[in-house]
Each structure stands twice: as structure tokens, then as C-alpha cells.
Design a protein around this motif. Sequence first.
Motif, short mmCIF file in Angstrom:
data_model
loop_
_atom_site.label_atom_id
_atom_site.label_comp_id
_atom_site.label_asym_id
_atom_site.label_seq_id
_atom_site.Cartn_x
_atom_site.Cartn_y
_atom_site.Cartn_z
N UNK A 272 0.83 -1.21 0.00
CA UNK A 272 0.00 0.00 0.00
C UNK A 272 0.87 1.25 0.00
N UNK A 273 1.93 1.25 0.79
CA UNK A 273 2.81 2.42 0.83
C UNK A 273 3.61 2.56 -0.45
N UNK A 274 4.03 1.42 -1.01
CA UNK A 274 4.78 1.49 -2.27
C UNK A 274 3.91 2.04 -3.39
N UNK B 56 -0.98 8.34 4.03
CA UNK B 56 -1.75 7.09 3.98
C UNK B 56 -2.30 6.75 5.36
N UNK B 57 -3.36 5.97 5.36
CA UNK B 57 -3.90 5.37 6.58
C UNK B 57 -3.86 3.86 6.40
N UNK B 58 -3.24 3.17 7.37
CA UNK B 58 -3.02 1.73 7.26
C UNK B 58 -3.68 0.99 8.42
N UNK C 248 -4.99 -16.62 20.54
CA UNK C 248 -4.83 -15.20 20.30
C UNK C 248 -5.28 -14.87 18.88
N UNK C 249 -6.01 -13.77 18.74
CA UNK C 249 -6.46 -13.32 17.42
C UNK C 249 -5.63 -12.12 16.98
N UNK C 250 -5.29 -12.10 15.70
CA UNK C 250 -4.61 -10.94 15.16
C UNK C 250 -5.49 -9.71 15.23
N UNK C 251 -4.88 -8.56 15.58
CA UNK C 251 -5.65 -7.33 15.75
C UNK C 251 -4.85 -6.17 15.15
N UNK C 252 -5.22 -5.72 13.93
CA UNK C 252 -4.49 -4.62 13.30
C UNK C 252 -4.63 -3.33 14.10
N UNK C 253 -3.65 -2.45 13.91
CA UNK C 253 -3.65 -1.12 14.52
C UNK C 253 -3.74 -0.09 13.41
N UNK C 254 -4.75 0.74 13.46
CA UNK C 254 -4.90 1.76 12.42
C UNK C 254 -3.95 2.92 12.71
N UNK C 255 -3.11 3.25 11.74
CA UNK C 255 -2.15 4.35 11.88
C UNK C 255 -2.20 5.20 10.61
N UNK C 256 -1.95 6.48 10.79
CA UNK C 256 -1.91 7.42 9.67
C UNK C 256 -0.60 8.16 9.68
N UNK C 257 -0.06 8.41 8.50
CA UNK C 257 1.19 9.15 8.42
C UNK C 257 1.62 9.34 6.99
N UNK C 258 2.87 9.71 6.83
CA UNK C 258 3.43 10.00 5.50
C UNK C 258 4.51 8.97 5.17
N UNK D 29 6.96 4.59 7.62
CA UNK D 29 5.80 5.45 7.79
C UNK D 29 6.12 6.45 8.90
N UNK D 30 6.08 7.73 8.55
CA UNK D 30 6.36 8.80 9.52
C UNK D 30 5.04 9.26 10.13
N UNK D 31 4.88 9.00 11.42
CA UNK D 31 3.69 9.43 12.15
C UNK D 31 4.12 10.41 13.22
N UNK D 32 3.20 11.13 13.85
CA UNK D 32 3.59 12.10 14.88
C UNK D 32 4.38 11.45 16.00
N UNK D 33 5.67 11.73 16.05
CA UNK D 33 6.52 11.25 17.13
C UNK D 33 7.11 9.87 16.93
N UNK D 34 6.66 9.12 15.90
CA UNK D 34 7.11 7.74 15.73
C UNK D 34 7.36 7.44 14.25
#
Length: 500
Positions: free
Chosen positions: A346-348, A356-358, A371-381, A410-415
Motif C-alpha cells: 500500500x505504501x509502495x 496514507x492510513x493503514x 490469540x487473534x490478530x488485531x491490526x492497529x490503524x495508523x496514519x502518516x506519511x 511510515x512517519x507518524x507524529x513522534x514515531x
Amino acid sequence: MTRRYVLAVMRHETNTFSPLPTPLAAFGRASSGDGPISGEQGVAAYRGTNNPVAAYIDLVEREGGEFVLPVAGNASPSGPVTRDAFETMAGGICDAVRAGCDAVLLDLHGAMVTEDHDDGEGELLSRIRAVAPDVPIAVALDFHTNLTAEMVQHATILTGYCTYPHIDMYETGRRAGATLLRALDGEVQPVMLWQSLPMLTHMLRQTPANQPMKDIMDRAMAAEADGSVLNASVFGGFPLADIPHVGLSAVVVAEGNATAAGALLDELMDLAWQRRPEFVFPIEPMAESVAAAKELDDGPVILVDHGDNCGAGGNQDIMDVLEEVMRQELKDVVAGPFWDPAAVAQMAEAGIGADVTLDLGGKTDMPALQLKGRPLQVSGRVRALTDGRFTVTGPMATGTRMNMGRTAVLETPGIDIVVSERRFEPFDTGCFTHCGIDPAKKAYVLIKSRQHFRAGFDPIARHVVLVAGPGVCSSDYSLFPFDKLRRPIYPLDPDCSRNA
């Protein structure tokens, strides 16, 4: 007469609770493609690197011998090796031995479980013996070997890594190979003694760099160095496998009269058993560990998520610790690499500079631990895109060419979040520097590892904080549905006898 040798690499550490399969294609960890390599391609990939087979190559060439390399396969830790993968690699090695050789030099792991065999290395060695009953066989093994009677019975010489992180891989191959050459020259007649203890040690308490293992390993190495024995190796064992032969063990290669070697072996095992409570790692809640890291004044602070470490079979895509870091608002962080091929794609497609929002990570369920997989929604550049390839410059596997697959930042605020197509345990800072990030300049570095990170990251760390995130590499053994494990075993059975 010129001697002829068969050299081979077949390495895999099997976490039987991992949901990830291990097909033949997985055995291209140290090459640019998929699957094992061989011949000149294999020699080129390993020559001059910190690997046992590199030592074998040097030893054979130094004596003017000839060698063939029918298989060089190394897979990242994951679930049981498929039948096809094992049969293909074992068959290739046995075919080379069948063609004729004076000795066999193997670079194995010692904790391989296949679809058909709880002891992959023992099965391989027994097959070689069936083909060539009298051929001398030297084997270099990982520190996390689960040693078996079959390995000892069918090998001539066994040596193991003495370090964790494993920075003596070449030296381990040299030790095994040098003893074998002495045996071929008639200088020594090796015999092996071994013991395995019913101890399910915690990997965070195994390293020979610290107690309780340090002076146990030091004693073994001192005995080898002063010539009391030919070789001496202590194995912490790999505990994340539901098989009967898990345990802390040792093997001593002696010359002729093994009385002194037996005394050394007893000494090593007595000391390990006396210290068994010290091999248990106390677990701290994840949120408390992250909060403690936030209170530290100077960085880099290395945050180590050891519950989802692909170096022990983890998915490398569980997002809980990153989510906690975000919740507690740590800043100036680099985190990763996380395994998520879809997010990389998606980023490529979006390209560098795109916003992008992933739905990042969490693509893998872990049914063994419910255990179930659980995605984390993140937004950045999208900050960077690379091919994920770099050469290791740190002390572990030095010189080896690594391939993380396509990698994105992925560059997000602070991370800054590093995401790769292939799983990679960050034992070398190249996983970050190759994509333009200097972890030494960050306040926090969040990685998924257990001990191997220390090879590359200890030199830059001001603090190290271990974080017990969830996953199939958890140090909480009560979570694992052991069924085939030998019982009683310490610490699951606190009153376990040494002779259990």
C-alpha cells in the motif's frame, strides 16, 4: 591423497506453537532468493562471514582438500518444517555423502522439528549414518539446541555456540572442524559424553554473558582451552517446542579415557541444576514497563518486545506494544521492523511523500495460544521505500547479506514505523540505517527481539527495557498447551527431580 568433504547448512529453530509454516522456500534467509542455495552460489554467500560453514570452507581449503556444498538452507524460526522441505534438503545431503567423501561437516541448529520428526537433526544424522556408517561427522550447533541421544550417537563431534547473542558462530565451526581434522590425521580418537536436565529455562535468563549461565559456560570453555577435553559445549535449550527432549544440556568431546570428561560434565550439570530458580524470568505487565521507560531521562532507550520475536518463531506483527507506546505518548521513537507485506504494498503504491492510513499488522491468528490478530490503524506519511537489503556490520553474522524484502518507513507524529515484507529480528542496526534512520539519534527504539538485539544495539543503548508483549514467544509458560513435553520438568513442576 586429497581428502573430499561434504559441507552443508540446514538450520531452523522450530517453535511448535507458531502459526507460520516453514516450507522449502523459507530456507533462503541468508540469500537474495527463496529456498536453499548450493554449490558456488552457497560458497559465495557464506565465505568470509561469521557462520560455521565459513570456518569449514577455510579449514578445508587450508589443508588443500576438496569439498561440495549440496545444501545451504537457513530459515527464520517458525512452525514445523514441512515434509517436502526436510526431505529435499536431507536427500540432497545424503546424495552427496553417497557419492563418496572422507568426512562430513554440518552447520545445523539443533532445534528443528518437522511434520514427521521431533528431532530433525537426529533424523538427518541417522540417515547419513545409514548411507556411510563409518564416515566422520562434525556438527556445529546453536546454543539453543535441544540435545538428543540420536545426535550424539550418530555424530563424531558436536560443538555449540558459547554466546547469546551468537557472535562466535565461525569459531564454533572452527572448533568442530579442527577436532575432526585431528581425528582424520590420527592425532585423537574422540568420544562424546552428554547429559540433559529436565529444565525448561527462560531464554531471557540463558545468556552466557551473565549469571546464572556465565561461569557454567566459562568453566566449559576453560576446560577446552587448557586441553583437558577436546571440546565442551553447554546448551540453554529451546523451550518453545512441544517435544520430549527439551532441556538444558551439555556435551563433552573427550580423547580416549573419558574419566576427566565425565567429571567435568557432572560439574557443569550439577551447577546448572543447583541454579534452576535463577533460570526463571519474572514477568512485568507491559504497561508498567513502558511507563518506566518514559521516566528515563536520556536515550536511546531500547524497548524490547520479547513476546513477538521472529527470532524465536513469533509473527512479528503483533501491535500491542506499539499501541501502548502511542497511548502513553512517547515521542522521538523508531519502531520495527513489523511484518506486513500488504502495508508495504500500500505504501509502495502510494509513493514517497504520500499520506496514507493503514491497518497495520495483526494479520496473523495464533490458535495455539487462542490469540487473534488485531491490526492497529495508523496514519502518516511515507518517508522511505527500500529493497530491504543490507550487509551485517555488527558482531553477529558479520558480513552476511540480509534481505528483509521491500521495506517502507511510515512517519507518524513522534514515531517512525519500519515495515517489511519479510520477518527480520533486529540484531543489527542495518535494519534501520539502510532506510535512512539512525537509531542512535532516537530517544526510543522499539524492537521485537529477546537477546540477539544486544549484538547491534547494546553499543548505542543508554537503557534497555524489556517489555512482555503477547505472542508465541511469551515467557509465561503457563500459557502454552504442552502435551508431548517430558514431565515432570522445572519450573512447570517445581518439585521435579533431576533424574525425572
